[in-house]
Design a protein around this motif. Structure first.
Motif, PDB file in Angstrom:
ATOM      1  N   ALA A  18     -10.981 -28.196  12.948  1.00 35.92           N
ATOM      2  CA  ALA A  18     -11.670 -27.077  12.280  1.00 35.92           C
ATOM      3  C   ALA A  18     -12.714 -26.527  13.242  1.00 35.92           C
ATOM      4  N   GLU A  21     -15.695 -21.186  12.538  1.00 32.57           N
ATOM      5  CA  GLU A  21     -15.114 -20.059  11.792  1.00 32.57           C
ATOM      6  C   GLU A  21     -14.380 -20.539  10.538  1.00 32.57           C
ATOM      7  N   THR A  22     -13.535 -21.567  10.686  1.00 32.10           N
ATOM      8  CA  THR A  22     -12.780 -22.013   9.500  1.00 32.10           C
ATOM      9  C   THR A  22     -13.689 -22.800   8.541  1.00 32.10           C
ATOM     10  N   LYS A  25     -15.285 -20.503   6.215  1.00 32.16           N
ATOM     11  CA  LYS A  25     -14.363 -20.031   5.162  1.00 32.16           C
ATOM     12  C   LYS A  25     -14.160 -21.118   4.110  1.00 32.16           C
ATOM     13  N   TYR A  26     -14.084 -22.373   4.529  1.00 32.53           N
ATOM     14  CA  TYR A  26     -13.931 -23.462   3.547  1.00 32.53           C
ATOM     15  C   TYR A  26     -15.135 -23.494   2.616  1.00 32.53           C
ATOM     16  N   ARG A 332      -6.792 -22.391  12.360  1.00 36.39           N
ATOM     17  CA  ARG A 332      -6.317 -21.339  11.440  1.00 36.39           C
ATOM     18  C   ARG A 332      -4.983 -21.726  10.827  1.00 36.39           C
ATOM     19  N   MET A 335      -5.868 -24.042   8.032  1.00 32.48           N
ATOM     20  CA  MET A 335      -6.471 -23.321   6.907  1.00 32.48           C
ATOM     21  C   MET A 335      -5.387 -22.610   6.087  1.00 32.48           C
TER      22      MET A 335
END
Ligand code: NAD
Length: 372
Positions: A18, A21-22, A25-26, A332, A335
């Protein structure tokens, strides 16, 4: 869900599952995230970037003990006991490693091996084989260029003209096509071979020449068409004809990149020891299939060796050499996969009838998932 991002422990593994950035989002999706301190260091994602994204930093135990653990590689025997029975683990879990999968099942984990996702359009955004093989193909050419003691492009100078290097790419899946494109961009003259007839058009569209190994029987053609886009092992007669042609092309080459794989089987031998012995001194062979036995019997896993004056590069984790970008793409992919097993409220809701989910599930409830 409570998501853990441990630092990878396998030798030479620089990627992380991860990125800031991810993680961001999480956190926007009703999850909490704990990142092991230093997890992103080797990929140049520092702890403070994860903290700035809203993650909590923690110990190995904190990250491995989460209810959803995002990994690059399968948990090792030292990591497994630190994981909770009933937890979900997602990563490149090596679905053909029966012993490894059994150990994860015995630890009570629900495991999803992303390499097992089918090659269908809907799965493209979570296709880890493609995202990583693409980088491996690119890096393979740069490594070859670095170890090749001469220039790649044709150069016309006042002091004379230098000839363009000749590159041969064997296996033109995702890695091979990127290797062709990269070698072309550097100015090489490129030839390539694959068993799948569909590969010809792709090779030619990149401006390379297809090394044609004609089919002599309908059976050969049918096997070569493969299954689900993947190659199958070709009959010995076709392999012998391919070997003769490949040998001729390799003798003329300065750079050879081999990427040929057959799912669940050892990599096919495409460049024999005799062919290497006949190659030009100073030429370079990069064997991207080395982890699965190699396309050349002289490749050594994890090593760069010189045999008969040819540099043979058998490094195993080329995406790990470009860990920042490799992690960004991998994270990504992960994700995107999570969208298939987590609902809008952020709770675990595994869509078992989804063909991608079903293909990736390797163990659950103490059992190894049945592979079709
Ligand atoms: P791979 O890594 O499994 O194998 C690499 C290449 O080696 C393949 O092209 C294979 O045909 C080739 N090969 C096997 N034996 C060979 C031999 N004896 N000689 C020469 N070449 C040989 O392949 P990959 O990169 O994972 O791609 C597999 C397939 O999946 C391809 O058809 C690719 O186009 C397809 N694909 C589809 C999608 C999608 O639609 N979502 C995404 C990625 C890849």
């Amino acid at each position: 869900m409570h998501i853990g991002i441990p630092k990878e422990t396998r030798d030479g593994e620089t990627r992380v599952a991860a990125t800031p950035e991810t993680v961001k989002k999480y956190l926007g999706g009703k999850h909490t995230v704990v990142v092991e301190r230093g997890a992103g260091d080797a990929a140049r994602y520092p702890d403070d970037a994860y903290e700035a994204a809203g993650a909590t930093l923690g110990s190995t135990q904190d990250a491995l003990g989460a209810e959803l653990v995002l990994k690059v590689r399968a948990p090792s025997p030292t990591e497994l006991p630190q994981m909770k029975s009933g937890a979900v683990v997602i990563g490149m879990l090596d679905p053909f490693d029966a012993q490894g999968i059994e150990q994860m099942a015995a630890a009570g984990l629900t495991g999803f091996a992303l390499e097992a996702a089918p090659r269908i359009t809907r799965a493209q955004s979570l296709d880890v084989l493609s995202s990583q093989a693409n980088l491996a193909g690119y890096k393979a050419v740069l490594l070859a260029a670095h170890h090749y003691g001469r220039l790649i492009p044709m150069m016309m100078t006042a002091a004379g003209t230098l000839k363009a290097a000749r590159a041969v790419v064997l296996g033109t899946g995702v890695a091979g096509l990127q290797a062709i494109a990269t070698a072309k961009r550097l100015g090489a003259v490129v030839e390539a071979s694959d068993v799948r007839p569909a590969a010809r058009e792709q090779v030619e569209s990149l401006g390379a020449k297809f090394i044609d190994v004609p089919f002599e029987t309908d059976e050969e053609r049918e096997i070569a068409e493969g299954k689900g886009g993947y190659a199958r092992a070709m009959p010995p007669g076709w392999m012998a004809r391919q070997a003769a042609l490949v040998s001729e092309r390799c003798k003329q080459a300065d750079i050879v990149i081999t990427t040929a794989l057959i799912p669940g089987r050892p990599a096919p031998t495409l460049v024999s020891a005799d062919t290497v012995a006949a190659m030009r001194p100073g030429s370079v062979l990069v064997d991207l299939a080395v982890e699965r036995g190699g396309n050349c019997p002289l490749s050594e896993k994890g090593q760069i060796v010189e045999k008969h004056g040819v540099t043979i590069i058998g490094l195993t984790n080329l995406p790990g050499l470009v860990a920042t970008d490799a992690s960004a793409l991998y994270a990504r992919n992960v994700m995107d996969f999570l969208k298939l097993i987590i609902n809008a409220d952020g709770a675990l809701a595994i869509q078992r009838d989804d063909e991608i989910v079903a293909a990736c599930l390797v163990c659950e409830g103490g059992n190894v998932a049945r592979r079709t």
